[in-house]
Design a protein around this motif. Structure first.
Motif, PDB file in Angstrom:
ATOM      1  N   GLY A 149       0.857  -1.148   0.033  1.00 31.51           N
ATOM      2  CA  GLY A 149      -0.060   0.119  -0.055  1.00 31.51           C
ATOM      3  C   GLY A 149       0.831   1.303  -0.069  1.00 31.51           C
ATOM      4  N   PRO A 150       0.264   2.191  -0.267  1.00 37.64           N
ATOM      5  CA  PRO A 150       0.968   3.705  -0.328  1.00 37.64           C
ATOM      6  C   PRO A 150       1.622   4.109   0.596  1.00 37.64           C
ATOM      7  CG  PRO A 150      -1.246   4.030  -0.946  1.00 37.64           C
ATOM      8  CD  PRO A 150      -1.221   2.613  -0.965  1.00 37.64           C
ATOM      9  N   ASN A 151       0.799   3.970   1.927  1.00 35.96           N
ATOM     10  CA  ASN A 151       1.423   4.370   3.000  1.00 35.96           C
ATOM     11  C   ASN A 151       2.688   3.836   3.699  1.00 35.96           C
ATOM     12  OD1 ASN A 151      -0.718   6.272   3.448  1.00 35.96           O
ATOM     13  ND2 ASN A 151      -1.857   5.006   4.777  1.00 35.96           N
ATOM     14  N   VAL A 152       2.659   2.342   3.422  1.00 31.40           N
ATOM     15  CA  VAL A 152       3.974   1.679   4.069  1.00 31.40           C
ATOM     16  C   VAL A 152       4.995   1.838   2.940  1.00 31.40           C
ATOM     17  CG1 VAL A 152       4.759  -0.509   4.368  1.00 31.40           C
ATOM     18  CG2 VAL A 152       2.630  -0.037   5.220  1.00 31.40           C
ATOM     19  N   SER A 153       4.684   1.857   1.551  1.00 31.23           N
ATOM     20  CA  SER A 153       5.504   2.023   0.666  1.00 31.23           C
ATOM     21  C   SER A 153       6.278   3.262   0.566  1.00 31.23           C
ATOM     22  CB  SER A 153       5.183   1.983  -0.823  1.00 31.23           C
ATOM     23  OG  SER A 153       4.554   0.288  -0.875  1.00 31.23           O
ATOM     24  N   ARG A 155       6.536   5.281   3.546  1.00 31.88           N
ATOM     25  CA  ARG A 155       7.493   5.218   4.688  1.00 31.88           C
ATOM     26  C   ARG A 155       8.736   4.591   4.391  1.00 31.88           C
ATOM     27  NH1 ARG A 155       3.196   4.366   9.473  1.00 31.88           N
ATOM     28  NH2 ARG A 155       2.902   6.604   9.785  1.00 31.88           N
ATOM     29  N   ILE A 156       8.757   3.668   3.798  1.00 31.19           N
ATOM     30  CA  ILE A 156      10.029   2.888   3.624  1.00 31.19           C
ATOM     31  C   ILE A 156      10.790   4.002   2.803  1.00 31.19           C
ATOM     32  CG2 ILE A 156      10.996   0.870   2.349  1.00 31.19           C
ATOM     33  CD1 ILE A 156       8.805  -0.793   2.948  1.00 31.19           C
ATOM     34  N   LYS A 157      10.360   4.507   1.812  1.00 29.61           N
ATOM     35  CA  LYS A 157      11.109   5.421   0.914  1.00 29.61           C
ATOM     36  C   LYS A 157      11.640   6.542   1.731  1.00 29.61           C
ATOM     37  CE  LYS A 157       8.532   4.065  -3.318  1.00 29.61           C
ATOM     38  NZ  LYS A 157       7.221   4.572  -3.946  1.00 29.61           N
ATOM     39  N   THR A 158      10.757   6.944   2.770  1.00 28.45           N
ATOM     40  CA  THR A 158      11.330   8.205   3.449  1.00 28.45           C
ATOM     41  C   THR A 158      12.532   7.894   4.279  1.00 28.45           C
ATOM     42  OG1 THR A 158       9.266   9.183   3.362  1.00 28.45           O
ATOM     43  CG2 THR A 158      10.429   9.704   5.088  1.00 28.45           C
ATOM     44  N   LEU A 159      12.291   6.463   5.093  1.00 32.08           N
ATOM     45  CA  LEU A 159      13.188   6.244   6.110  1.00 32.08           C
ATOM     46  C   LEU A 159      14.460   5.824   5.526  1.00 32.08           C
ATOM     47  CD1 LEU A 159      10.975   4.114   8.539  1.00 32.08           C
ATOM     48  CD2 LEU A 159      11.990   6.309   8.914  1.00 32.08           C
ATOM     49  N   CYS A 160      14.261   5.137   4.374  1.00 32.97           N
ATOM     50  CA  CYS A 160      15.634   4.566   3.691  1.00 32.97           C
ATOM     51  C   CYS A 160      16.090   5.414   2.310  1.00 32.97           C
ATOM     52  CB  CYS A 160      15.397   2.975   3.134  1.00 32.97           C
ATOM     53  SG  CYS A 160      14.857   2.159   4.708  1.00 32.97           S
ATOM     54  N   HIS A 161      15.848   6.611   2.218  1.00 34.51           N
ATOM     55  CA  HIS A 161      16.190   7.273   1.327  1.00 34.51           C
ATOM     56  C   HIS A 161      17.678   7.658   1.185  1.00 34.51           C
ATOM     57  CE1 HIS A 161      16.371  10.356   4.137  1.00 34.51           C
ATOM     58  NE2 HIS A 161      17.423  10.988   3.509  1.00 34.51           N
TER      59      HIS A 161
END
Length: 166
Positions: A149-153, A155-161
């Motif tokens: 889903g977009p929320n989890v995806s 978040r991962i992109k934000t945390l692991c940028h």
């Protein structure tokens, strides 16, 4: 766990279904032959960096008798050999050789129609988001970002940028 039946159903419905499970980080697999092992439920798996630099994944059970092929937690290898009967697999999980395939002096061995390509390790479906690797035992699992889903995806992109290091 108090019920073997419920545990078996959970394994089937959760891990052997069209689900995705975290398996590692891209930065753990920098060079061809780098590998890491893990579990999807109770199923042992291996994720490798192929010679083509792409991620590869397979179930860590020999196609011959089901023994674990890769026994180390992580490392680098050009191939994997099952200790039980010596079946040899490449870093993609493809069977490359078996001892005494043709027997000894015309006696024993595997049938003439034995084809190594029919005995490869079961492949995983792999995908990653921002260097976070996920795998599925189901080849028909939905696309990873659709599943999460977009929320989890996001978040991962934000945390692991930023590039990660282990």
């Amino acid at each position: 766990y108090v019920s073997d039946e419920i545990f078996a159903r959970e394994q089937q419905k959760i891990f052997n279904a069209a689900t995705w499970v975290f398996l590692g980080l891209d930065c753990e697999l920098k060079e061809p032959g780098d590998f890491t092992t893990g579990l999807i439920g109770t199923t042992p798996v291996v994720v490798t960096r192929g010679r083509d630099k792409e991620l590869k994944g397979f179930v860590n059970k020999c196609a011959h008798r089901g023994a674990r092929v890769v026994r180390e937690l992580r490392g680098n290898s050009g191939s994997f050999k099952c200790l039980y009967h010596g079946w040899n697999y490449d870093i993609n999980g493809d069977l490359k050789g078996v001892p005494l395939q043709r027997g000894i002096m015309g006696s024993g061995g595997y049938p003439k129609d034995f084809k190594p390509e029919d005995h490869c390790l079961r492949k995983l479906k792999l995908d990653s988001i921002a260097g976070v690797i996920f795998g599925s035992l189901d080849p028909d699992a939905p696309p990873l970002e659709d599943y999460l889903g977009p929320n989890v995806s996001d978040r991962i992109k934000t945390l692991c940028h930023s590039p990660m290091k282990v």
